[in-house]
Design a protein around this motif. Structure first.
Motif, PDB file in Angstrom:
ATOM      1  N   UNK A 594     -27.945 -58.358  31.095  1.00 57.34           N
ATOM      2  CA  UNK A 594     -27.178 -58.317  29.839  1.00 57.34           C
ATOM      3  C   UNK A 594     -26.988 -56.894  29.326  1.00 57.34           C
ATOM      4  N   UNK A 595     -27.911 -56.004  29.691  1.00 60.65           N
ATOM      5  CA  UNK A 595     -27.801 -54.622  29.226  1.00 60.65           C
ATOM      6  C   UNK A 595     -26.499 -53.982  29.697  1.00 60.65           C
ATOM      7  N   UNK A 596     -26.017 -54.367  30.868  1.00 60.22           N
ATOM      8  CA  UNK A 596     -24.815 -53.749  31.441  1.00 60.22           C
ATOM      9  C   UNK A 596     -23.579 -54.634  31.364  1.00 60.22           C
ATOM     10  N   UNK A 597     -23.579 -55.611  30.480  1.00 62.64           N
ATOM     11  CA  UNK A 597     -22.402 -56.464  30.334  1.00 62.64           C
ATOM     12  C   UNK A 597     -21.197 -55.609  29.923  1.00 62.64           C
ATOM     13  N   UNK A 598     -20.028 -55.803  30.531  1.00 65.24           N
ATOM     14  CA  UNK A 598     -18.845 -55.022  30.135  1.00 65.24           C
ATOM     15  C   UNK A 598     -18.474 -55.281  28.672  1.00 65.24           C
ATOM     16  N   UNK A 599     -18.197 -54.206  27.930  1.00 67.04           N
ATOM     17  CA  UNK A 599     -17.787 -54.314  26.520  1.00 67.04           C
ATOM     18  C   UNK A 599     -16.481 -53.553  26.351  1.00 67.04           C
ATOM     19  N   UNK A 600     -15.456 -54.260  25.884  1.00 68.69           N
ATOM     20  CA  UNK A 600     -14.160 -53.638  25.590  1.00 68.69           C
ATOM     21  C   UNK A 600     -14.005 -53.559  24.080  1.00 68.69           C
ATOM     22  N   UNK A 601     -13.759 -52.347  23.585  1.00 66.70           N
ATOM     23  CA  UNK A 601     -13.559 -52.153  22.148  1.00 66.70           C
ATOM     24  C   UNK A 601     -12.126 -52.532  21.774  1.00 66.70           C
ATOM     25  N   UNK A 602     -12.009 -53.457  20.820  1.00 68.61           N
ATOM     26  CA  UNK A 602     -10.695 -53.780  20.244  1.00 68.61           C
ATOM     27  C   UNK A 602     -10.589 -52.971  18.953  1.00 68.61           C
ATOM     28  N   UNK A 623      -9.257 -50.728  23.849  1.00 62.64           N
ATOM     29  CA  UNK A 623      -7.899 -51.254  23.751  1.00 62.64           C
ATOM     30  C   UNK A 623      -7.475 -51.105  22.295  1.00 62.64           C
ATOM     31  N   UNK A 624      -6.522 -50.214  22.061  1.00 62.94           N
ATOM     32  CA  UNK A 624      -6.136 -49.892  20.695  1.00 62.94           C
ATOM     33  C   UNK A 624      -5.215 -50.955  20.119  1.00 62.94           C
ATOM     34  N   UNK A 625      -5.462 -51.306  18.880  1.00 62.08           N
ATOM     35  CA  UNK A 625      -4.581 -52.216  18.153  1.00 62.08           C
ATOM     36  C   UNK A 625      -3.449 -51.413  17.533  1.00 62.08           C
ATOM     37  N   UNK A 626      -2.261 -52.006  17.464  1.00 59.88           N
ATOM     38  CA  UNK A 626      -1.883 -53.324  17.987  1.00 59.88           C
ATOM     39  C   UNK A 626      -1.621 -53.238  19.491  1.00 59.88           C
ATOM     40  N   UNK A 627      -1.900 -54.343  20.183  1.00 59.48           N
ATOM     41  CA  UNK A 627      -1.692 -54.378  21.631  1.00 59.48           C
ATOM     42  C   UNK A 627      -0.874 -55.601  22.007  1.00 59.48           C
ATOM     43  N   UNK A 628      -0.229 -55.505  23.169  1.00 56.24           N
ATOM     44  CA  UNK A 628       0.519 -56.619  23.704  1.00 56.24           C
ATOM     45  C   UNK A 628      -0.422 -57.514  24.521  1.00 56.24           C
ATOM     46  N   UNK A 629      -0.037 -58.778  24.695  1.00 55.75           N
ATOM     47  CA  UNK A 629      -0.881 -59.721  25.425  1.00 55.75           C
ATOM     48  C   UNK A 629      -1.143 -59.239  26.850  1.00 55.75           C
ATOM     49  N   UNK A 630      -0.116 -58.699  27.508  1.00 56.94           N
ATOM     50  CA  UNK A 630      -0.301 -58.267  28.899  1.00 56.94           C
ATOM     51  C   UNK A 630      -1.310 -57.136  29.009  1.00 56.94           C
ATOM     52  N   UNK A 631      -1.391 -56.294  27.939  1.00 57.74           N
ATOM     53  CA  UNK A 631      -2.351 -55.179  27.953  1.00 57.74           C
ATOM     54  C   UNK A 631      -3.788 -55.706  27.917  1.00 57.74           C
ATOM     55  N   UNK A 632      -4.022 -56.700  27.079  1.00 57.04           N
ATOM     56  CA  UNK A 632      -5.353 -57.314  27.036  1.00 57.04           C
ATOM     57  C   UNK A 632      -5.654 -57.996  28.364  1.00 57.04           C
ATOM     58  N   UNK A 633      -4.675 -58.677  28.919  1.00 61.48           N
ATOM     59  CA  UNK A 633      -4.858 -59.369  30.191  1.00 61.48           C
ATOM     60  C   UNK A 633      -5.235 -58.376  31.295  1.00 61.48           C
ATOM     61  N   UNK A 634      -4.553 -57.227  31.321  1.00 63.41           N
ATOM     62  CA  UNK A 634      -4.870 -56.217  32.334  1.00 63.41           C
ATOM     63  C   UNK A 634      -6.286 -55.684  32.181  1.00 63.41           C
ATOM     64  N   UNK A 635      -6.724 -55.452  30.951  1.00 61.06           N
ATOM     65  CA  UNK A 635      -8.091 -54.972  30.707  1.00 61.06           C
ATOM     66  C   UNK A 635      -9.105 -55.992  31.212  1.00 61.06           C
ATOM     67  N   UNK A 636      -8.896 -57.252  30.859  1.00 61.78           N
ATOM     68  CA  UNK A 636      -9.825 -58.299  31.301  1.00 61.78           C
ATOM     69  C   UNK A 636      -9.856 -58.370  32.831  1.00 61.78           C
ATOM     70  N   UNK A 637      -8.685 -58.311  33.415  1.00 59.13           N
ATOM     71  CA  UNK A 637      -8.585 -58.425  34.869  1.00 59.13           C
ATOM     72  C   UNK A 637      -9.316 -57.281  35.568  1.00 59.13           C
ATOM     73  N   UNK A 638      -9.239 -56.073  34.984  1.00 53.62           N
ATOM     74  CA  UNK A 638      -9.877 -54.920  35.624  1.00 53.62           C
ATOM     75  C   UNK A 638     -11.396 -55.043  35.648  1.00 53.62           C
ATOM     76  N   UNK A 639     -11.973 -55.753  34.666  1.00 55.46           N
ATOM     77  CA  UNK A 639     -13.430 -55.897  34.626  1.00 55.46           C
ATOM     78  C   UNK A 639     -13.911 -57.197  35.266  1.00 55.46           C
ATOM     79  N   UNK A 640     -13.015 -58.170  35.391  1.00 55.00           N
ATOM     80  CA  UNK A 640     -13.420 -59.468  35.931  1.00 55.00           C
ATOM     81  C   UNK A 640     -12.899 -59.697  37.343  1.00 55.00           C
ATOM     82  N   UNK A 641     -12.345 -58.636  37.968  1.00 54.58           N
ATOM     83  CA  UNK A 641     -11.705 -58.796  39.268  1.00 54.58           C
ATOM     84  C   UNK A 641     -12.685 -59.280  40.330  1.00 54.58           C
ATOM     85  N   UNK A 642     -13.950 -58.908  40.194  1.00 58.63           N
ATOM     86  CA  UNK A 642     -14.943 -59.311  41.195  1.00 58.63           C
ATOM     87  C   UNK A 642     -15.473 -60.710  40.937  1.00 58.63           C
ATOM     88  N   UNK A 643     -15.119 -61.289  39.804  1.00 59.99           N
ATOM     89  CA  UNK A 643     -15.661 -62.598  39.438  1.00 59.99           C
ATOM     90  C   UNK A 643     -15.013 -63.691  40.265  1.00 59.99           C
TER      91      UNK A 643
END
Length: 643
Positions: A594-602, A623-643
């Motif tokens: 849990x210490x190394x869980x990915x954290x994305x700042x909104x 991820x700076x606000x305001x953001x588009x949905x695809x931008x959030x999706x790309x961020x999630x994908x970059x950290x969850x790609x190995x999942x």
């Protein structure tokens, strides 16, 4: 060396000629006369050092002449040597010495004795002259010391006791001179400064320093504190001090320090205010834009689509105002950077032109674009800031033109090796600007006329930002205008020609692309704004993401104690415990994994140091606000790609 003046007085011309021949040399000047009265005149008009005077002369004898010379302050210091042929009896010698003579020469003159005596008296005369000059210098120095505004003191190097001091000690410190004589000079300093003052004097003495300067606080007779500058000189076991009052300078320095601290506090308060304003404004705008995206993905009729379009235009307009205020603040704070990358100028310009064409069409304006064929395809420039410059200039031109032409023109002024100088010109046939207001339109919150804001709206920041952005890019902005005929804004700058075109054309297509769902992903979301909670919930559900929603950092820690998550989306500004604190606590106090869980700042932060603070606290990305949905999706994908 100045020659010594010698006066010869003898009633016989042949005696004068004989003496002149005997005494003639380069280092003396001989003046002679046979008349005692003439001798008095010569002595008065010239600086005579030595006089050879015959004793026996008619009318006035030598004794009487010497008495007259000695009675006059101007001639009293002349060294008199009597030249006589009369008896050498003691009574005559005594009479001559009593009248003021220093020696006798007896006729007939012995050349050797005469020359030797004159030599000795010449040396004596020179010594007397030197002593006189030194005495005058000492008198002048004494006057200067006595009347000096600074304290001037001599101090015994061994005991540090004051040997002499001038009257300035009374004016500056309130002590009489006799009150401080033979007392330690250290006692003049304030108690807290005495150790440092003693150490400084010891260093000067022990190291045999010829000069040193230091500042201390001295205590006056009335127990007031006075800042002084001590200039210290050491020589021949004596310390010489020149002590100046520098309290006014110190007071001024203190005021400058206070002003600097106040300015820094005000600057910090302003930055904090802007950071909070950025968050408070961008957060709801982010919600509006997110909800607009969600609405677009639902079935809408024509009227509802128009409403969503209006929502998007309004939110973009509001975001533009927010960005203007924040950009001008960042430029003023010196925290604004230009990032030059390889871009296609034609595509950047056409994108701005197409975006604003609908506004021009609504007003039925003749909206034109012309790009010179010689303009290179690929250049190194900051596309975001060039876009901002063009948007502001063209928006203004359209806003202030009711009928006629608005034209954007780009041409090449000069080419030099891999550099090209371009001129970007925005011309309109609008209301124009008065000559006396041209210099004001680039000031923050200024507009050309007082009624412009009422009639046309706006913040008055657009041109101020344009000018400062252009200056940051190293360019030059000029304007010419006539009331009722329109305005022309010319922006010139040098650009580096790029070898290969590199243009980001994916954004528009990504914003409309259907985003793929995730599989078996569990996310913790920390967001205190209800609208953004709803928007994020809808997005994550559309992507098949399981999530838990909390509204502060403390609840993040509580959830993480009992649940496992693949990633945390963390707002930075939250009550009770903010995102920075929560992220730092996770990185320090939790154990693996849990210490190394990915954290994305909104984050709604607009300043670089705030984004750096997020990364420093342990967050992995921002991820700076305001953001588009695809931008959030790309961020999630970059950290969850190995999942």
């Amino acid at each position: 060396m100045d020659p010594v003046n010698i006066l010869i007085v003898d009633d016989k011309e042949e005696n004068i000629v004989a003496l002149e021949a005997l005494l003639k040399r380069d280092d003396i000047t001989i003046l002679s006369t046979t008349s005692p009265n003439e001798a008095l005149r010569i002595a008065w008009e010239n600086t005579i050092s030595i006089a050879l005077v015959d004793v026996q002369m008619p009318q006035i004898d030598g004794f009487e002449l010497v008495e007259m010379l000695k009675s006059n302050p101007r001639t009293k210091d002349i060294l008199i040597i009597f030249v006589t042929a009369i008896s050498k009896e003691s009574k005559y010698v005594v009479k001559g010495l009593v009248s003021g003579a220093v020696d006798y020469l007896y006729k007939p003159l012995d050349p050797y004795i005469t020359s030797a005596k004159v030599d000795s008296f010449i040396q004596l005369a020179r010594n007397q002259k030197e002593i006189k000059v030194k005495n005058e210098e000492l008198q002048n120095y004494a006057i200067m010391v006595k009347n000096s505004a600074d304290i001037i003191a001599t101090v015994d190097a061994q005991s540090l006791r004051i040997k002499s001091i001038n009257p300035a000690v009374q004016k500056l410190l309130g002590y009489q001179m006799d009150e401080v004589l033979q007392k330690s000079v250290i006692d003049l300093a304030a108690i807290d400064d005495q150790p440092n003052f003693r150490k400084k004097l010891s260093d000067v003495i022990n190291n045999n320093l010829s000069f040193a300067v230091a500042e201390y606080q001295f205590e006056t007779f009335e127990k007031h504190m006075l800042w002084v500058e001590c200039r210290i000189t050491y020589r021949n076991k004596m310390v010489f001090l020149n002590i100046s009052d520098v309290s006014p300078q110190k007071s001024y320095e203190h005021q400058l320090i206070k002003s600097k601290e106040a300015a820094e506090q005000a600057k910090k308060a302003k930055e904090n205010f802007l950071a909070n304003m950025s968050h408070e404004l961008r957060t709801p705008v982010n919600g509006i834009m997110g909800l607009t995206h969600i609405l677009r993905n639902t079935e809408l009729d024509a009227q509802q689509t128009d409403v969503v379009d209006l929502l998007e235009v309004s939110s973009q307009s509001l975001l533009g105002v927010i960005n203007d205020v924040l950009d001008i603040s960042k430029i003023e704070a010196g925290k604004f950077s230009i990032y030059r990358t390889n871009n296609n100028l034609r595509k950047t310009v056409n994108a701005v032109f197409d975006l604003l064409k609908y506004k021009a069409d609504e007003k039925k304006l003749n909206f034109q674009l012309h790009i010179d064929e010689q303009v290179p395809e690929a250049l190194l420039y900051d596309s975001l800031r060039l876009n901002q410059i063009l948007m502001n200039l063209l928006s203004n031109a359209i806003k202030f033109t009711d009928v006629g032409l608005v034209k954007l023109e780009i041409g090449v002024l000069q080419k030099l090796n891999e550099k090209v100088k371009l001129q970007i010109s925005v011309a309109d046939e609008g209301i124009g600007i008065a000559a006396d207001r041209l210099s004001k339109i680039f000031d923050s919150f200024e507009q050309a006329e007082q009624d412009t804001l009422v009639k046309y709206g706006g913040t008055g920041l657009g041109l101020a930002i344009v000018k400062r952005l252009i200056e940051l890019k190293g360019g030059e902005l000029t304007v010419s205008s006539q009331i009722g005929k329109g305005s022309v804004f010319n922006f010139t700058n040098w650009y580096t020609i790029a070898e290969n075109e590199s243009v980001n054309t994916q954004q528009s297509s990504l914003s409309r692309k259907k985003l793929d769902p995730f599989e078996s992903v569990h996310i913790l979301v920390a967001e205190d704004n209800l609208v953004n909670q709803f928007m994020l919930s809808k997005m994550l559900k559309d992507w098949n993401v399981e999530f838990d929603m909390v509204d502060n950092g403390r609840k993040v820690l509580d959830k993480l104690q009992t649940q496992d998550y693949d990633l945390i989306l963390m707002d930075t500004h939250m009550p009770e415990m903010n995102g920075y604190q929560a992220a730092k606590h996770i990185r320090v106090n939790f154990v693996e994994p849990k210490r190394n869980i990915p954290i994305i700042s909104l984050s709604a932060a607009s300043f670089d140091h705030e984004q750096q603070q997020a990364l420093s606290s342990g967050m992995d990305d921002v991820l700076a606000k305001p953001f588009q949905a695809y931008q959030l999706h790309e961020k999630l994908k970059s950290f969850l790609v190995a999942k």
